[in-house]
Design an enzyme around this catalytic site. Structure first.
Site, PDB file in Angstrom:
ATOM      1  N   ASP A  20       0.841  -1.197   0.000  1.00  4.19           N
ATOM      2  CA  ASP A  20       0.000   0.000   0.000  1.00  4.19           C
ATOM      3  C   ASP A  20       0.876   1.248   0.000  1.00  4.19           C
ATOM      4  O   ASP A  20       1.620   1.476   0.957  1.00  4.19           O
ATOM      5  CB  ASP A  20      -0.897  -0.047   1.254  1.00  4.19           C
ATOM      6  CG  ASP A  20      -1.723   1.211   1.413  1.00  4.19           C
ATOM      7  OD1 ASP A  20      -1.866   1.962   0.421  1.00  4.19           O
ATOM      8  OD2 ASP A  20      -2.240   1.445   2.529  1.00  4.19           O
ATOM      9  N   ASP A  24      -4.026   3.881   2.840  1.00  2.00           N
ATOM     10  CA  ASP A  24      -5.461   3.665   3.083  1.00  2.00           C
ATOM     11  C   ASP A  24      -5.769   2.205   3.457  1.00  2.00           C
ATOM     12  O   ASP A  24      -6.926   1.821   3.566  1.00  2.00           O
ATOM     13  CB  ASP A  24      -6.299   4.115   1.869  1.00  2.00           C
ATOM     14  CG  ASP A  24      -6.060   3.243   0.647  1.00  2.00           C
ATOM     15  OD1 ASP A  24      -5.170   2.357   0.701  1.00  2.00           O
ATOM     16  OD2 ASP A  24      -6.750   3.431  -0.372  1.00  2.00           O
ATOM     17  N   ASP A  28      -1.855  -0.856  -3.756  1.00  2.00           N
ATOM     18  CA  ASP A  28      -2.082  -0.020  -4.943  1.00  2.00           C
ATOM     19  C   ASP A  28      -0.863  -0.042  -5.866  1.00  2.00           C
ATOM     20  O   ASP A  28       0.161  -0.658  -5.542  1.00  2.00           O
ATOM     21  CB  ASP A  28      -2.440   1.421  -4.529  1.00  2.00           C
ATOM     22  CG  ASP A  28      -1.456   1.993  -3.520  1.00  2.00           C
ATOM     23  OD1 ASP A  28      -0.252   1.719  -3.653  1.00  2.00           O
ATOM     24  OD2 ASP A  28      -1.898   2.700  -2.586  1.00  2.00           O
ATOM     25  N   ASP A 201      -9.313 -13.739 -17.888  1.00  2.00           N
ATOM     26  CA  ASP A 201     -10.187 -14.313 -16.866  1.00  2.00           C
ATOM     27  C   ASP A 201     -11.310 -15.137 -17.505  1.00  2.00           C
ATOM     28  O   ASP A 201     -11.913 -14.705 -18.496  1.00  2.00           O
ATOM     29  CB  ASP A 201     -10.791 -13.154 -16.051  1.00  2.00           C
ATOM     30  CG  ASP A 201     -11.531 -13.618 -14.821  1.00  2.00           C
ATOM     31  OD1 ASP A 201     -10.888 -14.212 -13.952  1.00  2.00           O
ATOM     32  OD2 ASP A 201     -12.758 -13.388 -14.739  1.00  2.00           O
ATOM     33  N   GLU A 260      -7.010 -18.282 -18.432  1.00  2.00           N
ATOM     34  CA  GLU A 260      -7.489 -18.968 -17.235  1.00  2.00           C
ATOM     35  C   GLU A 260      -8.658 -19.805 -17.721  1.00  2.00           C
ATOM     36  O   GLU A 260      -9.785 -19.338 -17.802  1.00  2.00           O
ATOM     37  CB  GLU A 260      -7.953 -17.975 -16.161  1.00  2.00           C
ATOM     38  CG  GLU A 260      -8.302 -18.689 -14.871  1.00  2.00           C
ATOM     39  CD  GLU A 260      -9.659 -18.353 -14.280  1.00  2.00           C
ATOM     40  OE1 GLU A 260      -9.973 -18.859 -13.206  1.00  2.00           O
ATOM     41  OE2 GLU A 260     -10.432 -17.588 -14.907  1.00  2.00           O
TER      42      GLU A 260
HETATM   43  C1  BGC Z   1     -10.978 -15.173 -11.036  1.00  2.00           C
HETATM   44  C2  BGC Z   1     -11.757 -15.071  -9.784  1.00  2.00           C
HETATM   45  C3  BGC Z   1     -13.078 -14.398 -10.107  1.00  2.00           C
HETATM   46  C4  BGC Z   1     -13.800 -15.092 -11.272  1.00  2.00           C
HETATM   47  C5  BGC Z   1     -14.884 -14.239 -11.838  1.00  2.00           C
HETATM   48  C6  BGC Z   1     -11.846 -16.097 -11.838  1.00  2.00           C
HETATM   49  O1  BGC Z   1     -11.532 -17.205 -12.283  1.00  2.00           O
HETATM   50  O2  BGC Z   1      -9.681 -15.678 -10.870  1.00  2.00           O
HETATM   51  O3  BGC Z   1     -11.079 -14.412  -8.763  1.00  2.00           O
HETATM   52  O4  BGC Z   1     -13.899 -14.439  -8.986  1.00  2.00           O
HETATM   53  O5  BGC Z   1     -12.936 -15.382 -12.310  1.00  2.00           O
HETATM   54  O6  BGC Z   1     -14.337 -13.169 -12.529  1.00  2.00           O
END
Ligand code: BGC
Length: 525
Positions: A20, A24, A28, A201, A260
């Site tokens: 941080d 806060d 960041d 993602d 992912e």
């Molecule tokens: C991310 C998670 C997230 C999900 C929805 C994933 O696979 O790594 O952290 O909650 O996608 O976006």
């Protein structure tokens, strides 16, 4: 072409919890910039930053309201540019996280969709449908949200919208050309700023079966990554990556995409890294494997074979911000710590690329006893408090000092750090010869120095039951004892590195320990 990603060591920064800079209590971009030297001395090649875009933070920032800006909690675009420039000066590449499967419900498109009438083009950017039942009072199908409960929420005029995650994360309709075009611009926005690539993602989720059919299953989420579901890993999703690959390749400097993706088999996962698609896909098989020699060997053999078939390398992942930390998963306490450290050495010696989630290099365990009122993961609330969710692996990094938040922030941290982490801080581990941090640094330095490590071939060595050993090149062997009893091994080479606190090598490998043996050639040292 360097094909840098084929054996890159990538460090995952969970932005809220790394460092941080403004006091806060929330990590960041400025904080990360100050702490980049830690990553340089650790010896990683690249950093992946979790989402830092404007967001109401219903899911830790994976609910994006604007894909082309920085949330004020994390800084400004100027802070991002400064971080990127500094990382590049230090020789670190930077990957940013893109979240294309869904937006936040606060995104301007979703506001427009809600304001529009059913059938309006503004609704077509999402997946709105009429409900079933006489008055449309039932969801359009039986799909479940990954976070629990139905994947549909009803709006005031009676239609329902799809959200595979939280209701505040409506799924986009990737068959809508406007969605595709806009996302290409989002990617170009960050590529133009100089990012080296993207972690994508829910890369397996953007295309749903066109008929949105029922699954007919009572329980769907356990099939994630293991079975077929009409909302994940549909063949058509690959068209999107072929298109994105062309965009990446139109930029100088080998920009990459990392999926992912959760697919039912490793063959299906390898489809994401075909030569004209993405560069990497997270291989979660090792992370899901129990601590056992046959399981680890099976995963390695299968992962290497399936990626080789498409000409890619695999990625080794032991943890991330979504799963329980390896120390705890492998049994917690001393046993879990020994195993996690051995697993790291095992994975660093394998062919391919490696991901390290922040805090693994400190041997941090999952924090299991967070007070209920500080938990923020939507899984906790959507499960009615029965599933603790993922906050326990997101507790901020301990850097230095004697009391929480251990140099993470000058204020109160968003999740409390345990008192016991006093001995786990970076400063403390730097001053101790046998710390986890030292092992990580030594191993990653050796990985760079030994040409046979990283990309390339592996050859298994015969060993007694419960032990796995493999050779990389003529002069390097990694041996791991998955049992609890010591095993005598006849292996050539001098000790390069070992995962326990011991020194020297007498030919006996203790339980839950990995060792690297070999010889460093003068010219490569
Ligand atoms: C991310 C998670 C997230 C999900 C929805 C994933 O696979 O790594 O952290 O909650 O996608 O976006």
């Amino acid at each position: 072409m360097t094909n840098w990603w084929r054996d890159a060591v990538v460090y995952q920064v969970y932005v809220r919890s790394f460092a941080d800079g403004d006091g806060d209590g929330i990590g960041d971009l400025a904080g990360i910039r100050e702490r980049l030297p830690h990553l340089v001395s650790l010896g990683v090649d690249a950093v992946w930053l979790t989402p830092f875009y404007p967001s109401p933070m219903a899911d830790g920032g994976y609910d994006v309201a604007d894909y082309r800006d920085v949330d004020p909690t994390f800084g400004t675009l100027a802070d991002f540019d400064a971080l990127l420039a500094r990382a590049h000066e230090l020789g670190l590449r930077v990957l940013v996280d893109v979240v294309p499967n869904h937006t936040s419900d606060q995104h301007e498109w979703f506001a427009a969709a809600l304001a529009a009438a059913p059938g309006d083009p503004a609704r077509d950017r999402y997946l709105f449908r009429d409900g079933r039942g006489e008055r449309g009072e039932l969801p359009p199908n039986d799909w479940e949200s990954v976070f629990g409960g139905p994947a549909w929420t009803r709006v005031a005029d009676g239609q329902w919208y799809l959200h595979l995650f939280d209701p505040r994360q409506p799924d986009l309709n990737w068959r809508n050309p406007q969605v595709r075009a806009d996302f290409r611009e989002v990617l170009a926005f960050w590529l133009d700023r100089g990012v080296d690539g993207f972690r994508i993602d829910v890369a397996h989720g953007m295309i749903k079966h066109p008929e949105l059919p029922d699954t007919g299953l009572d329980e769907q989420i356990s099939l994630l990554g293991h079975g077929e579901l009409p909302y994940f890993d549909q063949d058509e999703v690959h068209e999107i990556y072929r298109d994105w690959r062309q965009l990446f390749d139109s930029y100088r400097g080998e920009r990459i995409g990392v999926a992912e993706a959760w697919a039912s088999t490793s063959e299906r996962l390898a489809r994401y890294v075909r030569p004209d698609e993405l560069h990497q896909a997270f291989n979660f098989a090792l992370l899901e494997a129990p601590w056992s020699a046959p399981d680890f060997r099976r995963v390695v053999v299968e992962s290497l074979a399936t990626t080789a078939e498409v000409g890619a390398t695999t990625t080794w992942v032991l943890g991330n911000h979504d799963v329980q930390r390896p120390v705890t998963r492998y049994g917690d306490g001393d046993l879990g710590s020994r195993r996690a450290r051995a697993a790291a050495l095992f994975s660093f010696a394998l062919p391919g690329s490696v991901y390290v989630y922040q805090g693994e290099e400190l041997g941090l365990p999952e924090v299991l006893d967070l007070p209920d009122d500080v938990r923020q993961d939507p899984i906790w609330t959507r499960s009615g408090g029965t599933d603790p969710g993922r906050d326990g692996c997101r507790v901020p990094m301990p850097w230095s000092g004697d009391a929480p938040p251990f140099g993470f922030s000058s204020g109160e941290s968003w999740l409390p750090l345990p008192e016991e982490w006093k001995t786990a801080t970076v400063a403390e581990q730097e001053s101790s010869g046998d710390s986890v941090l030292r092992t990580y640094r030594d191993a990653l330095a050796l990985r760079r120095a030994i040409p046979a490590l990283g990309d390339g071939e592996l050859e298994w060595v015969d060993t007694p039951e419960g032990v796995l050993a493999f050779r990389r090149g003529p002069d390097f062997v990694c041996a791991t004892n998955f049992g609890t009893e010591p095993v005598a091994l006849e292996l050539p080479g001098e000790l390069l590195c070992r995962s326990d606190a011991a020194t020297g090598w007498n030919g006996v490998l203790p339980g839950s320990t990995a060792v690297w043996l070999g010889k460093i050639h003068e010219e490569s040292a």
